[in-house]
Design an enzyme around this catalytic site. Sequence first.
Site, short mmCIF file in Angstrom:
data_model
loop_
_atom_site.label_atom_id
_atom_site.label_comp_id
_atom_site.label_asym_id
_atom_site.label_seq_id
_atom_site.Cartn_x
_atom_site.Cartn_y
_atom_site.Cartn_z
N GLY A 48 50.14 44.25 30.77
CA GLY A 48 49.25 43.56 31.74
C GLY A 48 48.22 42.46 30.60
O GLY A 48 47.80 41.94 31.59
N ASN A 50 49.01 39.78 29.97
CA ASN A 50 48.88 37.95 29.65
C ASN A 50 47.61 37.31 30.50
O ASN A 50 47.73 35.78 30.70
CB ASN A 50 50.26 37.95 30.20
CG ASN A 50 50.41 38.34 32.33
OD1 ASN A 50 49.80 39.06 32.03
ND2 ASN A 50 51.84 37.84 33.10
N GLY A 54 42.89 41.78 30.58
CA GLY A 54 44.55 42.17 29.06
C GLY A 54 44.11 41.21 28.13
O GLY A 54 44.79 42.08 26.88
N TYR A 202 44.37 51.11 47.88
CA TYR A 202 43.61 50.49 45.86
C TYR A 202 43.28 51.14 45.11
O TYR A 202 43.12 51.52 44.23
CB TYR A 202 43.21 49.21 46.20
CG TYR A 202 42.57 49.00 44.86
CD1 TYR A 202 43.70 47.89 44.15
CD2 TYR A 202 41.80 48.65 44.66
CE1 TYR A 202 42.89 47.98 42.67
CE2 TYR A 202 40.50 48.01 43.18
CZ TYR A 202 41.53 47.82 42.08
OH TYR A 202 41.47 47.67 41.38
#
Length: 318
Positions: A48, A50, A54, A202
């Site tokens: 992740g 992108n 990250g 979550y």
Amino acid sequence: MILLLIVACLGITTLLTFLFAPFIRSYAAGGVCRSEARLDGKTVLITGANTGIGKETALDLAGRGARVIIACRNMTKGAKALASIQAACPGAQVEVRELDLADTSSIRAFAQKFLQEVSQLHILINNAGVMMCPYMKTIDGFEMQIGVNHLGHFLLTSLLIGLLKRSGPARVVVVSSMAHNFGWIRFHDLHSQGSYNSGLAYCQSKLANVLFTRELARRLKGTNVTVNSLHPGTVNSELTRHSTLMTILFTVSSIFLKTPQEGAQTSVYCAVAEELHAISGKHFSDCSPAFVAPQGRSEETARRLWDASCENLGIEWD
């Protein structure tokens, strides 16, 4: 009169915020990784990467000389992140590979190709995540948040752990959250089929990250691989895209939030800090040891979650 009072309070609040903005920003930024460690000849895999923290983590580690492999689902965004990193850090060894953590077939295909083409892996950063999305399922029928945030990374790590051991000393870094404090592992309904609350789901997935770190560290004792989890801070990023309310709140209160670069500091710290070379199974925030909720320190729950994860994924990982 009441209206005038409200207007006056808002005016004073705005003025104070403006006057103290530099101090607020300095406090909100949190800890900074001071390590100057180089990573020449080292290979790093970040899921992740992108966007958000990250991407900033990838930029930092690439700047230290590492070969950085970005694993992401959206290859268009991945290509943009690659171009951005290479522009900011000319000569950076960065590449993008496709990985969908919501699909175990994609994870297995990614790992198979990775093991065929990459001879060493020194740092694995389980960074990708989804937050407070509407109820939906992964390709394999897992609730999306526990499926991506925990089970997807659990499977990926299991497939790459052999390479990490052979490449040691190596590190696994798990991006969790302070939200784990409010989470409980609902073993009777892990995938929220009986009832679903996006916030609680979550929190459960972030608690699972902490428990996974704890149990993996126990199982890696005596090896040259360490694993630690972290809370990046409250970061102004795309992670809130599924919650309109959270997006509005984050936009209004952006001065109190970390930027992605600031949020990446603890990820970088856990990946490179020399003083952590033998530290495993711990939790960090702002580049310092952080509090772990009691439910995140339960060895029994950690082992039970490990077994449940293997059962859900149909794997054996001793």
